[in-house]
Design a protein around this motif. Structure first.
Motif, short mmCIF file in Angstrom:
data_model
loop_
_atom_site.label_atom_id
_atom_site.label_comp_id
_atom_site.label_asym_id
_atom_site.label_seq_id
_atom_site.Cartn_x
_atom_site.Cartn_y
_atom_site.Cartn_z
N LEU A 171 53.58 55.78 17.80
CA LEU A 171 52.32 55.05 17.93
C LEU A 171 51.88 54.46 16.59
O LEU A 171 50.72 54.13 16.40
N GLY A 172 52.83 54.36 15.68
CA GLY A 172 52.52 53.96 14.31
C GLY A 172 51.57 52.79 14.16
O GLY A 172 50.69 52.81 13.32
N GLY A 173 51.70 51.76 15.02
CA GLY A 173 50.86 50.58 14.86
C GLY A 173 49.46 50.73 15.40
O GLY A 173 48.62 49.86 15.21
N ALA A 174 49.19 51.84 16.09
CA ALA A 174 47.93 51.93 16.84
C ALA A 174 46.95 52.91 16.23
O ALA A 174 45.94 53.24 16.84
N ALA A 175 47.24 53.40 15.03
CA ALA A 175 46.46 54.51 14.47
C ALA A 175 44.97 54.24 14.41
O ALA A 175 44.16 55.13 14.60
N GLU A 176 44.59 52.99 14.14
CA GLU A 176 43.16 52.71 13.94
C GLU A 176 42.46 52.30 15.22
O GLU A 176 41.25 52.07 15.22
N ARG A 177 43.19 52.18 16.32
CA ARG A 177 42.53 51.74 17.56
C ARG A 177 41.69 52.85 18.16
O ARG A 177 41.94 54.03 17.96
N ILE A 178 40.68 52.43 18.94
CA ILE A 178 39.83 53.39 19.63
C ILE A 178 40.58 53.91 20.85
O ILE A 178 41.20 53.13 21.59
N ALA A 179 40.55 55.21 21.04
CA ALA A 179 41.36 55.82 22.09
C ALA A 179 41.03 55.23 23.46
O ALA A 179 41.90 55.12 24.32
N GLY A 180 39.78 54.83 23.65
CA GLY A 180 39.38 54.29 24.94
C GLY A 180 40.13 53.02 25.33
O GLY A 180 40.14 52.64 26.49
N SER A 181 40.76 52.36 24.36
CA SER A 181 41.43 51.10 24.67
C SER A 181 42.93 51.28 24.91
O SER A 181 43.66 50.32 25.10
N LEU A 182 43.41 52.52 24.90
CA LEU A 182 44.85 52.74 25.04
C LEU A 182 45.27 52.70 26.51
O LEU A 182 44.49 52.96 27.41
N THR A 183 46.54 52.38 26.72
CA THR A 183 47.10 52.48 28.07
C THR A 183 47.42 53.94 28.36
O THR A 183 47.45 54.77 27.47
N ASN A 184 47.71 54.19 29.62
CA ASN A 184 48.03 55.54 30.04
C ASN A 184 49.18 56.14 29.22
O ASN A 184 49.10 57.27 28.73
N LYS A 185 50.22 55.35 29.03
CA LYS A 185 51.37 55.86 28.28
C LYS A 185 50.99 56.17 26.84
O LYS A 185 51.36 57.21 26.29
N GLU A 186 50.21 55.24 26.25
CA GLU A 186 49.81 55.45 24.85
C GLU A 186 48.93 56.69 24.71
O GLU A 186 49.03 57.44 23.74
N LEU A 187 48.08 56.91 25.74
CA LEU A 187 47.24 58.11 25.69
C LEU A 187 48.10 59.36 25.71
O LEU A 187 47.83 60.33 25.01
N ARG A 188 49.15 59.32 26.53
CA ARG A 188 50.02 60.50 26.59
C ARG A 188 50.76 60.71 25.28
O ARG A 188 50.92 61.83 24.82
N LEU A 189 51.17 59.61 24.68
CA LEU A 189 51.83 59.73 23.38
C LEU A 189 50.84 60.27 22.35
O LEU A 189 51.20 61.11 21.51
N MET A 190 49.59 59.80 22.44
CA MET A 190 48.59 60.27 21.48
C MET A 190 48.33 61.77 21.66
O MET A 190 48.18 62.50 20.68
N GLU A 191 48.30 62.19 22.90
CA GLU A 191 48.12 63.62 23.15
C GLU A 191 49.27 64.42 22.56
O GLU A 191 49.08 65.50 22.00
N ASP A 199 52.12 69.64 29.69
CA ASP A 199 51.76 69.75 31.11
C ASP A 199 51.86 68.38 31.79
O ASP A 199 51.01 67.53 31.60
N GLU A 200 52.89 68.18 32.55
CA GLU A 200 53.12 66.94 33.31
C GLU A 200 52.87 65.70 32.46
O GLU A 200 52.14 64.79 32.82
N THR A 201 53.54 65.70 31.32
CA THR A 201 53.39 64.58 30.39
C THR A 201 53.87 63.27 31.01
O THR A 201 53.46 62.19 30.61
N LEU A 202 54.77 63.36 31.99
CA LEU A 202 55.35 62.14 32.54
C LEU A 202 54.61 61.64 33.77
O LEU A 202 54.96 60.59 34.32
N ALA A 203 53.58 62.37 34.21
CA ALA A 203 52.92 62.04 35.48
C ALA A 203 52.34 60.64 35.45
O ALA A 203 51.73 60.22 34.47
N GLY A 204 52.54 59.92 36.51
CA GLY A 204 51.89 58.63 36.70
C GLY A 204 52.45 57.51 35.83
O GLY A 204 51.81 56.50 35.65
N LEU A 205 53.63 57.69 35.27
CA LEU A 205 54.19 56.65 34.40
C LEU A 205 55.32 55.91 35.13
O LEU A 205 56.01 56.47 35.97
#
Lengths: 320, 590
Positions: free
Chosen positions: B474-494, B509-515
């Protein structure tokens, strides 16, 4: 009269007063219970709605010569009952234009973010009502004075010729009316079709929507109904208790103590909770100075919240 | 944003603001207007006190009058009964406020939601009656004109403004310090998602207690000063509902969770209500309360987070075009090449050992007698149909749920019954089935919260967080607000947040769910990279396909029981497993 007789008389007297006041408290708690049970909304303004009920009853009884026409029994009762529809309309209007913006299906299910907005909104309503009341009604304490407020029936003598209990007539009438209204509320909730819809909306707002219940409307009616019932209870209190526009806050804690004691969300539980609070309040006068009556209620309230937050009277199955 | 900020530099605007405020006040002659200047600073400080607890941690207090009133009575009674100067009496109020915060916090933080709010409401009202009963219906501060400075009774009212502004400035700097500290970020994490914060190793109770003690101290201080300004204290005026409400209203109106909020609120509302009160107070006695009531009704409906945030969001909206999603693979061009992962051999040491673990919810046996060992460096898959008890098992492992029986040991030490943040501190990270991001925080701040648990310094935390973000891609997204991330990016951030705590064992826990399938590939790659760094991974999934390619070992759960354990290829051919997944018919065919 011996010491034992005096102590016995004091205890019986406090119990009698506690039961009578408790019935009226029970009714006001049932009103709050309807709102909390159906909408899961904490309404800080409930005490101020009650204050409005008191003034509605007061002005109705004193300004149209009602007391002279209807007499000391029916007059105050009529005043209290008039408070019901007035407060119902007010509650429905406030719900429609304000409360609904922070409640509804969206927040009914969740415990998180949403409910602070409700708390704060109802706090705002409470401030406007109590201070607006000060503007409209003035700060001078008033009450509905009837011959009943100052007279009592004497029960007894019970032990030999010494112990007798005095039952204040105004409180007695208030207690009877409270029991009748609480009973009617119970029948409405359990037997009438719309009452059942209210319970369904409370139990699972989402599913209720799916089976065709208008949850928004159910909430509106519940809010109006809850406010109205507490308003009636206020009207009854007005016949024996002097009040001013800031009286609401005293009763908010009484109501929440009762509702929490009864198990949040249970209407019948709320009635029993209120009854218990009335008893606690009156019995506490036996051992505590009068100023600490309300502190006794707070202590009971905090103890319940800490020890048994699910309450003592509600069954989780009977959520409404 | 967190880190790399000096308090000194952050304090400059505050001190500048205070200086301007003071300069304006010093040009005012009228005693009455000077009183308004003082009261603005007093209520701003009270709002700041409220904000320190409720604004930063999200626990809304309806009872801050407790601290304020105790402080007010402390300084007034100290002077009246013992002749103690307010210069000592007010600090005594600080201490009393802090102690009251601790005494209220310890029991009350056990409560949640409605119960917390109601209990907080009850404290000041109970105190009100107690003080009336004690005979302090009206405590008048004795006039000591002969030694005015010593007794803080100045004829020049500008000195009161000065003291009030000094207290407000101190409260603002304290607030700012909290905002940019590890403590403040922890509170923010708690506010946004308590469970996630707990799992990220933040000691919830400790942080909340520190917040309420600081908050109580500030409120007690300003209460102590307030009684010296008004020279008379009554229970309703300091313990009353309006006092609690006013603290909350200042912050809510101006902006919650920022030190400017209460200041803005007080600067607008106090002069307004004071003027109305002075002009119309005789005719319309309750006008002040009505104004406050209307103010919060309007704010909660129109700008629920207060004026400050509304304006800030408006200003930001114009130049906020960084919402474009960053593709994880392209954003990390320097993607670490994947070293071939070596599967743990049969003699690898055991990291996680579960013995006869069971959990009942009433009659429901969610997890029954589960035992297994996870060797170091393994990717250990737990599979099973929906409702098989997988997530409950995880909650038992990291302490969200208490076990009914059995034990969990990590690196040979028993961790059964430890709290989630304690488990986390030992080196066990986890992610959630439902993503639990701190939505209003940047990706970097989200991940830094996870890094605190192992990092000694704030800079270290930041470095670990950046490394973790880089590793998941997620190197390029460090400064973005979490609310603007896609589902996949949120999972990567977690994943990054769990990783930033430098765990030795990660529970996913079900890291791949819904992708979608390509997104699954990105996550699988990230997980393999993490595993190749020597982190042991236990992952829950119910989709077999991806798991067969990822895990070394499968544990199959059904109805809370282990029905299979071993090599993925073998396990997926077992009739019991196929039956659990696809039903009897398919089992017979296989």
């Amino acid at each position: 009269m011996g010491t034992v007789a005096i102590v016995t008389e004091n205890i019986l007297q406090a119990m009698a007063a506690g039961l009578l006041i408790g019935c009226i408290y029970g009714l006001m708690c049932a009103g709050l219970g309807v709102i909390f049970g159906v909408m899961r909304v904490i309404n800080f303004a409930q005490g101020d709605f009650m204050m409005l009920g008191m003034y509605v009853a007061y002005y109705f009884v004193t300004s149209f010569g009602i007391l002279a026409i209807m007499g000391p029994y029916a007059g105050p009762i009529a005043g209290a009952l008039v408070a019901g529809p007035v407060l119902f309309v007010l509650g429905v209007v406030l719900h429609k234009y304000l409360v609904t913006r922070v409640t509804g299906i969206r927040v009914a299910g969740l415990e998180g973010e949403g409910h602070f907005a409700q708390l704060i909104l109802t706090l705002g309503i409470a401030l406007v009502l109590s201070n607006g009341g000060l503007i409209l009604f003035g700060s001078e304490p008033v009450s509905i004075r009837t011959p009943l407020s100052r007279t009592a029936w004497e029960l007894g003598p019970l032990m030999g010729d010494a112990v007798s209990i005095f039952v204040n007539k105004a409180r007695f009438v208030g207690a009877i009316v409270s029991i009748l209204i609480a009973g009617a509320l119970y029948l409405f909730i359990t037997k009438v079709r719309f009452g059942k819809a209210l319970r369904a909306a409370a139990d699972n707002p989402q599913s209720a929507t799916y089976v065709g219940i208008d949850v928004e409307k159910a909430h509106r009616v519940a809010f109006g109904l809850g406010v109205a019932i507490t308003g009636i209870a206020g009207g009854l209190v007005a016949s024996y208790y002097p009040f001013q526009p800031y009286v609401g806050i005293e009763f908010v804690i009484v109501m929440y103590a009762g509702v929490v004691l009864g198990g949040m969300g249970s209407i019948i539980g709320a009635f029993w909770g209120g009854l218990t609070i009335g008893l606690v309040q009156q019995m506490s006068t036996l051992i505590l100075p009068t100023q600490l009556q309300n502190t006794a209620i707070f202590v009971v309230f905090l103890l319940v919240v800490f020890i048994r937050p699910e309450g003592f009277f509600g069954r989780s199955a009977e959520r409404t | 944003m967190f880190g790399r900020r000096s308090l000194l530099r952050e304090s400059l605007p505050i001190v500048g603001f205070a200086a301007v405020y003071m300069a304006v006040a010093s040009m005012v002659e009228s005693e009455y207007h000077l009183l308004t200047f003082t009261l603005v600073a007093v209520w701003a400080t009270m709002g700041l006190a409220w904000n320190i607890l409720s604004g930063y941690s999200g626990l809304v207090s309806f009872g801050h009058a407790s601290f304020f009133g105790l402080g007010a009575y402390t300084s007034a009674l100290a002077l009246k009964l013992f002749g103690i100067t307010p210069w000592i009496g007010i600090p005594m109020g600080t201490v009393v406020g802090a102690v009251a915060g601790l005494m209220i916090g310890v029991p009350t933080f056990r409560l949640r939601g409605h119960y917390f709010a109601l209990a907080m409401l009850a404290y000041p009202l109970a105190l009100l009656y107690v003080f009336e009963w004690l005979g302090y219906q009206e405590v008048a501060v004795p006039l000591m004109r002969e030694n005015a400075a010593y007794y803080m009774q100045f004829t020049d009212h500008r000195i009161y403004v000065g003291i009030a502004v000094a207290l407000m400035t101190a409260a603002m700097i304290l607030s700012r310090k909290i905002e940019i500290s590890r403590f403040g970020l922890s509170l923010l994490a708690i506010k946004q998602n308590e469970a996630a914060a707990d799992a990220a190793g933040i000691d919830i109770m400790r942080n909340k207690l520190i917040a309420i003690v600081l908050s109580g101290a500030v409120a007690g201080t300003i209460g102590g000063f307030y009684s010296m300004v008004l020279l008379v204290v009554t229970p309703p005026s300091v313990f009353g509902m309006l006092t609690s409400a006013q603290a909350l209203i200042m912050a809510l109106f101006g902006g919650v969770g920022t030190m400017w909020g209460p200041v803005i609120g007080a600067m607008v509302l106090i002069p307004l209500s004071e003027t109305l009160h002075a002009e119309l107070g005789n005719v319309i006695p309750g006008i002040q309360g009505v104004v406050f009531g209307l103010a919060i009704i309007l704010v909660i409906i129109l700008a629920p987070e207060g004026i400050y945030w509304k304006i800030r969001d408006k200003l930001r909206a114009g130049r906020d075009d960084d919402r474009r999603p960053v593709d994880a693979s392209s954003a990390a061009p320097a993607e670490p090449s994947e070293p071939a992962r070596i599967k743990p051999g049969p003699d690898a040491p055991i990291v996680l050992s579960v013995r006869n673990l069971s959990k009942n919810f009433g009659g429901l046996k969610a997890v029954q007698d589960v035992s297994f060992d996870v060797p170091e460096g393994a990717i250990f898959g737990i599979i099973g149909p929906n409702g098989a008890g997988k997530t409950t098992l995880f909650n038992l492992l990291n302490g969200f749920v208490t076990t009914s029986s059995g034990s969990v040991s990590y690196k040979g030490g028993d961790i059964t019954g430890l709290k989630p943040n304690a488990v986390c501190r030992l080196g066990v990270g986890r992610t959630f089935q439902v993503v639990r991001p701190f939505l209003r925080m940047s990706v970097l701040d989200n991940v830094i919260v996870g890094a605190f648990v192992s990092a000694a310094t704030d800079d270290q935390a930041r470095e670990n967080a950046l490394a973790a973000i880089e590793l998941v891609g997620l190197g390029g997204a460090a400064e973005r607000i979490a609310g603007s991330l896609t589902n996949k990016e949120l999972r990567l951030m977690e994943l990054a947040r769990a990783l930033a705590g430098q765990p030795k064992l990660l529970l996913l826990d079900e890291t791949l769910a819904g992708l979608g399938s390509s997104e699954v590939e990105d996550l699988l790659a990230a997980i393999r990279r993490i595993a190749s760094r020597g982190v042991t991974i236990v992952i829950i999934e119910h989709t077999m396909q991806a798991m067969v390619r990822l895990a070394d070992t499968f544990l199959v759960l059904d109805h809370g029981q282990v029905i299979g354990l071993g090599d993925p290829k073998t396990i997926t051919r077992e009739p019991r497993v196929i039956e659990a997944y696809l039903g009897k018919k398919w089992a017979n065919r296989a």
